[in-house]
Design a protein around this motif. Structure first.
Motif, PDB file in Angstrom:
ATOM      1  N   SER A 100       0.700  -1.143  -0.091  1.00 38.34           N
ATOM      2  CA  SER A 100      -0.030  -0.203  -0.043  1.00 38.34           C
ATOM      3  C   SER A 100       0.676   1.219   0.051  1.00 38.34           C
ATOM      4  N   ALA A 101       0.175   2.342  -0.147  1.00 41.26           N
ATOM      5  CA  ALA A 101       0.892   3.765  -0.063  1.00 41.26           C
ATOM      6  C   ALA A 101       1.923   3.967   0.986  1.00 41.26           C
ATOM      7  N   SER A 102       1.520   3.519   2.380  1.00 47.49           N
ATOM      8  CA  SER A 102       2.446   3.623   3.407  1.00 47.49           C
ATOM      9  C   SER A 102       3.332   2.669   3.445  1.00 47.49           C
ATOM     10  N   ASP A 103       3.741   1.641   2.568  1.00 47.17           N
ATOM     11  CA  ASP A 103       4.815   0.806   2.442  1.00 47.17           C
ATOM     12  C   ASP A 103       5.935   1.016   1.806  1.00 47.17           C
ATOM     13  N   THR A 104       7.039   0.537   1.960  1.00 45.91           N
ATOM     14  CA  THR A 104       8.316   0.630   1.184  1.00 45.91           C
ATOM     15  C   THR A 104       8.580  -0.713   0.267  1.00 45.91           C
ATOM     16  N   LEU A 105       9.352  -0.459  -0.912  1.00 48.29           N
ATOM     17  CA  LEU A 105       9.541  -1.396  -1.515  1.00 48.29           C
ATOM     18  C   LEU A 105      11.148  -1.704  -1.712  1.00 48.29           C
ATOM     19  N   VAL A 106      11.498  -2.855  -1.671  1.00 47.89           N
ATOM     20  CA  VAL A 106      13.029  -2.987  -1.818  1.00 47.89           C
ATOM     21  C   VAL A 106      13.462  -3.979  -2.944  1.00 47.89           C
ATOM     22  N   ALA A 107      14.538  -3.822  -3.320  1.00 50.84           N
ATOM     23  CA  ALA A 107      15.166  -4.707  -4.551  1.00 50.84           C
ATOM     24  C   ALA A 107      16.592  -4.933  -4.146  1.00 50.84           C
ATOM     25  N   PRO A 108      16.775  -6.105  -3.255  1.00 58.28           N
ATOM     26  CA  PRO A 108      18.216  -5.919  -2.908  1.00 58.28           C
ATOM     27  C   PRO A 108      19.189  -6.429  -3.830  1.00 58.28           C
ATOM     28  N   GLY A 109      20.443  -5.793  -3.923  1.00 59.68           N
ATOM     29  CA  GLY A 109      21.256  -6.287  -4.832  1.00 59.68           C
ATOM     30  C   GLY A 109      21.104  -5.296  -6.145  1.00 59.68           C
ATOM     31  N   ILE A 110      20.055  -4.362  -6.211  1.00 59.45           N
ATOM     32  CA  ILE A 110      19.680  -3.668  -7.265  1.00 59.45           C
ATOM     33  C   ILE A 110      19.754  -2.025  -6.884  1.00 59.45           C
TER      34      ILE A 110
END
Length: 156
Positions: A100-110
């Motif tokens: 949701s809008a209150s979350d954060t996304l991660v892309a480890p190694g990128i």
């Protein structure tokens, strides 16, 4: 995402060719710098972002997601522009997750830094994330670090 300190190259609608018979152009791609030649980029990006709005052909989108993941894309973020602000994260061998809008996304190694979902929708949030990234590219952790460094130099 382009401003993330670990990103060397990103593209908008950059064309990738995972194999001789397939061409795909994610809305946004984060990948190693491509060769300096014209034409489609061989392979697939490690991170692909698709913006989906009303009228999106869901069958085509699902096909694109499957092809990219099968060819080696590690993460596909589908930013849903209709309805509540949310992002669907697809990764090979893992069930799709919604953020949701209150979350954060991660892309480890990128990507070095997490991306606030809100920054994919809201310009002000995107500016804050970009500022953090640009400061880190210059060796500062955040704006407070810049201010402390300025205060130290002012007293020297």
């Amino acid at each position: 995402m382009d401003s993330d300190p670990d990103v060397e190259w990103s593209g908008v609608d950059a064309g990738f060719s995972p194999n001789a018979n397939t061409m795909r152009a994610p809305d946004v791609s984060v990948a190693p710098p491509p060769p300096r030649k014209k034409g489609w980029i061989s392979g697939v990006p490690p991170l692909a972002v698709e913006y989906a709005d009303q009228g999106q052909n869901e069958a085509d989108l699902e096909k694109k997601i499957k092809e990219l993941l099968a060819a080696g894309t590690r993460y596909i973020w589908v930013v849903r522009l209709t309805g509540p602000q949310r992002v669907e994260v697809h990764a090979k061998g893992v069930r799709m997750r919604r953020y949701s809008a209150s979350d954060t996304l991660v892309a480890p190694g990128i990507l070095r830094n997490p991306v606030p979902v809100r920054a994919l929708f809201d310009r002000r949030s995107a500016h804050r994330a970009t500022l953090r990234n640009l400061l880190q590219r210059e060796g500062y952790e955040d704006l407070a670090s810049v201010l402390r460094a300025g205060a130290r130099k002012g007293k020297a």
